[in-house]
Design an enzyme around this catalytic site. Structure first.
Site, PDB file in Angstrom:
ATOM      1  N   LYS A   1     -15.670   7.679 -50.129  1.00  0.00           N
ATOM      2  CA  LYS A   1     -16.175   9.043 -50.254  1.00  0.00           C
ATOM      3  C   LYS A   1     -16.474   9.401 -51.705  1.00  0.00           C
ATOM      4  CE  LYS A   1     -14.570   9.507 -45.892  1.00  0.00           C
ATOM      5  NZ  LYS A   1     -13.407   9.391 -45.027  1.00  0.00           N
TER       6      LYS A   1
ATOM      7  N   TRP B   1      -7.827  13.712 -39.211  1.00  0.00           N
ATOM      8  CA  TRP B   1      -7.251  12.577 -39.943  1.00  0.00           C
ATOM      9  C   TRP B   1      -5.736  12.723 -40.048  1.00  0.00           C
ATOM     10  CZ3 TRP B   1     -10.106   8.633 -39.723  1.00  0.00           C
ATOM     11  CH2 TRP B   1     -11.488   8.706 -39.903  1.00  0.00           C
TER      12      TRP B   1
ATOM     13  N   ASP C   1      -2.853  12.062 -48.376  1.00  0.00           N
ATOM     14  CA  ASP C   1      -4.127  11.383 -48.150  1.00  0.00           C
ATOM     15  C   ASP C   1      -5.185  12.177 -48.927  1.00  0.00           C
ATOM     16  OD1 ASP C   1      -6.545  10.421 -47.219  1.00  0.00           O
ATOM     17  OD2 ASP C   1      -6.080  10.660 -45.094  1.00  0.00           O
TER      18      ASP C   1
HETATM   19  C1  LIG Z   1     -12.550   9.004 -44.070  1.00  0.00           C
HETATM   20  C2  LIG Z   1     -11.133   9.396 -44.065  1.00  0.00           C
HETATM   21  C3  LIG Z   1     -10.118   8.521 -43.605  1.00  0.00           C
HETATM   22  C4  LIG Z   1     -10.416   7.183 -42.980  1.00  0.00           C
HETATM   23  O1  LIG Z   1     -10.852   6.295 -43.884  1.00  0.00           O
HETATM   24  P1  LIG Z   1     -11.258   4.793 -43.441  1.00  0.00           P
HETATM   25  O2  LIG Z   1     -11.408   4.170 -44.788  1.00  0.00           O
HETATM   26  O3  LIG Z   1     -12.508   4.884 -42.666  1.00  0.00           O
HETATM   27  O4  LIG Z   1     -10.146   4.224 -42.673  1.00  0.00           O
HETATM   28  C5  LIG Z   1      -8.808   8.949 -43.701  1.00  0.00           C
HETATM   29  N1  LIG Z   1      -8.498  10.149 -44.201  1.00  0.00           N
HETATM   30  C6  LIG Z   1      -9.437  11.015 -44.641  1.00  0.00           C
HETATM   31  C7  LIG Z   1      -9.030  12.341 -45.202  1.00  0.00           C
HETATM   32  C8  LIG Z   1     -10.781  10.660 -44.586  1.00  0.00           C
HETATM   33  O5  LIG Z   1     -11.720  11.512 -45.020  1.00  0.00           O
END
Ligand SMILES: *Cc1c(COP(=O)(O)O)cnc(C)c1O
Length: 369
Positions: free
Chosen positions: A205, A111, A181
């Protein structure tokens, strides 16, 4: 004909998916009870105008409760934006490359790499550190001197969903705004928000059904998008319009708000963290003490949310995932890029789910000696 609404609580599986993932059962039941007629107002949240008094209250409460549980300082804006975590990969450079056009990224997983790659479309991006050479089994250590002094921001991925790592420290970037993030760890630990210029997280999540990201941004960083940046991608537009510049994802915001309330009622993020530590410790202790399973992640960098492990035999890993599924333990396969197993034990995974997983792992080990 009227459909029967049946909540199959007793037959629900333990879902170890990395995302979308489990939500607290009490929240789902409450949402279900209000699904056709929200608190007796005659409408479902799915049908409600985003300008209605009812939704306005839902949105305001959600923001207020998030501010409470995360202890968000007054000089930070909270925004609910569509497009998930991925759209943030573009919004960050489009809004924060505002002086030198330079940004520094730490690559701790897939990511993080995707975020950097997206930013490269818009500016001068430097990879300051990476743990790719060891398949991201640890978090790189960085010092203030590693960053370019004129960088507009530094970007990190606080929890690496695919590799099961998490920053054991917050990098010191001095005066350079730190962007994080937190898609896969938000609300699992108390965080000093003031250490960050911007925190963002896709909600699927730890917070709500997919469809939005939450951005928590220091006010003085808002308002620097260039004129050619599309309106929707300018944080200022979302901040100035209280996340309702256009029609937001009302339903996801509603469920997010219910989850914030649930965390507040249980005793806040500190209590959530205590439970998360208890769950993760049980699982890692079992793996480390077992003969069959191994966790490849450096101990101090292990994630509380995503627990990665292998048997060392690909065929056996596949058998594990299939047999576990048959016993109501779903989605234990590792990410398609690395294989093995991954148990995502986010906030909503009850400790009973972890106990059931460990019991299955013991039995599987016995049977496959
Ligand atoms: C799942 C995830 C993403 C992507 O998220 P989307 O909502 O599917 O675009 C980005 N960063 C991390 C750390 C993730 O776990």
């Amino acid at each position: 004909m009227k459909a029967e609404v049946t909540i199959l609580s007793k037959t629900r599986a333990y879902n170890f998916s990395a995302g979308p993932s489990m939500l607290p059962l009490s929240v789902i039941e409450d949402v279900a009870a209000n699904l056709t007629n929200y608190k007796g107002c005659g409408e479902s949240v799915m049908e409600m105008s985003h300008r209605s008094a009812e939704f306005k209250e839902i949105l305001e409460d959600a923001e207020k409760n998030l501010r409470d549980i995360m202890n968000i300082p007054e000089n930070y804006k909270v925004m609910f934006i569509q497009g998930g975590g991925t759209l943030q990969f573009a919004m960050v450079p489009l809004n924060l490359l505002r002086k030198s056009g330079k940004a520094d990224y730490i690559i701790s997983g897939t990511w993080a790499k995707k975020a950097a790659k997206e930013a490269e479309k818009f500016g001068d991006i430097k990879i300051v550190a990476s743990s790719e050479e060891s398949t991201f089994t640890y978090i790189p250590e960085v010092k203030k001197e590693d960053f370019r002094p004129d960088a507009d921001y530094v970007h990190i991925t606080f929890n690496n969903t695919i590799y099961g790592t998490h920053y054991p420290y917050i990098p010191d970037t001095g005066k350079i705004p730190l962007v994080a993030d937190m898609s896969s760890c938000i609300l699992s630990e108390e965080i000093d928000v003031s250490r960050f210029g911007l925190i963002y997280a896709g909600v699927q999540k730890n917070i709500a059904p997919a469809g939005i990201a939450i951005a928590i941004m220091r006010e003085d960083l808002i308002g620097f998008a260039k004129d050619d940046v599309p309106t929707y991608l300018d944080y200022k537009v979302h901040a100035d319009n209280g996340s309702t510049y256009n029609t937001p994802n009302c339903f996801a915001i509603y469920v997010a708000g219910e989850v914030f309330k649930y965390i507040k009622d249980m005793g806040g993020v500190a209590e959530m963290h205590r439970r998360d530590v208890e769950k993760a410790k049980k699982l890692y202790d079992f793996i480390d003490g077992s003969e069959l399973y191994k966790c490849p992640v450096r101990e101090k960098d292990r994630s509380l949310m995503n627990v990665v492990f292998v048997t060392g035999n690909e065929e056996l890993d596949k058998k594990f995932v299939a047999q576990a599924k048959a016993e109501g333990l779903h989605n234990l396969n590792g990410h398609r890029s690395i294989g093995g197993m991954r148990a995502s034990i986010y906030n909503a995974m009850p400790v009973e789910g972890v106990d059931a997983l460990i019991a299955f792992m013991e039995k599987f080990q016995e049977e496959n000696k």
